[in-house]
Design an enzyme around this catalytic site. Structure first.
Site, short mmCIF file in Angstrom:
data_model
loop_
_atom_site.label_atom_id
_atom_site.label_comp_id
_atom_site.label_asym_id
_atom_site.label_seq_id
_atom_site.Cartn_x
_atom_site.Cartn_y
_atom_site.Cartn_z
CB SER A 76 -0.94 0.02 1.21
OG SER A 76 -0.21 -0.08 2.42
CG ASP A 98 -1.97 5.00 9.09
OD1 ASP A 98 -0.73 4.86 9.07
OD2 ASP A 98 -2.72 4.44 8.28
CG HIS A 125 -0.47 3.39 5.41
ND1 HIS A 125 -1.40 2.90 6.31
CD2 HIS A 125 -0.29 2.44 4.47
CE1 HIS A 125 -1.78 1.69 5.91
NE2 HIS A 125 -1.12 1.39 4.79
#
Length: 242
Positions: free
Chosen positions: A13, A186, A189
């Protein structure tokens, strides 16, 4: 057809999100506009086991390997999940290193040599912030910074053994006791500052490889207005790997 040189970003991601506003991939693509395409092959949630399986479907001798000047391999944030809390994404450390080696060896079989490969380690984890994210999804804290560090060290060792460049984010972001939380949005990330940090450090590696890449096609004011074909069709640079 004119073939642009290309960089392929392969990861989870953190790579998939790299083309968001202020993302590290978007900044890299902007720096290399007219010189090199930057292709995003980020797959959110993936680990190195799945990446190893899918890589030949993404890069092969018949697709993308030609004129590729760099490939980043950026896995480990999911692999290093705690098995008891996140068995879906967790990969044992030994298998993680074997998967990285396997991907490097595969790329070499399609003529992407080790000097074109850059391993990126997982970043550090800020456990209190990530724990809040886990709670919102009804789960317990499923990653620890110390474990991410073990996987980061293993990733760096694979790079040393295989002769690839390594960008050790886990170490760099915490170097000198700096407050690495500013690099995370967070707890896992990247924030805007984290994206900037990754891109600037990656560019230090890429600039040595790509700094001499010419513009593809001439500058507009170098085009012969009376005979544009002579400029546009006879000033195309050779491939970057020639």
């Amino acid at each position: 057809m004119i073939s642009w040189p290309r960089i392929i970003l392969f990861g989870d991601s953190i790579t998939q999100f790299a083309f968001e506003a202020n993302g590290w991939g978007a900044t890299l693509a902007d720096k290399l506009a007219r010189k090199c395409d930057v292709l995003n092959r980020g797959l959110s949630g993936y680990n190195s086991r799945w990446a190893k399986i899918i890589l030949p479907k993404l890069i092969s001798k018949s697709c993308l390997s030609e004129n590729t000047v760099a490939v980043t391999i950026f896995f480990g944030a999911n692999d290093s999940s705690l098995k008891e809390e996140n068995p879906q994404q967790h990969i044992p450390l030994k298998e993680y290193t074997e998967n990285l080696r396997s991907m490097i060896q595969y790329l070499k079989t399609v003529d992407i040599t080790q000097d074109k490969i850059i391993l990126i380690t997982p970043p550090p984890i800020h456990e209190p912030s990530w724990e809040k994210q886990c709670y919102t999804k009804g789960s317990k804290l499923n990653r620890l910074n110390s474990v991410a560090g073990v996987y980061a060290k293993a990733c760096a060792q694979v790079g040393d053994e295989c002769g690839t460049e390594v960008l050790d984010l886990w170490t760099l972001m915490q170097e000198g006791g700096r407050d690495y939380t500013v690099y995370l949005s967070d707890g896992l990330h990247l924030s805007d500052k984290g994206n900037q940090f990754l891109e600037s450090n990656l560019w230090l590696i890429l600039e040595k490889k790509l700094g001499a890449l010419p513009f593809v096609l001439p500058y507009w004011n170098d085009v012969d207005n009376k005979n544009p074909e002579s400029s546009l069709l006879h000033m195309i640079p050779e491939k970057a790997d020639d």
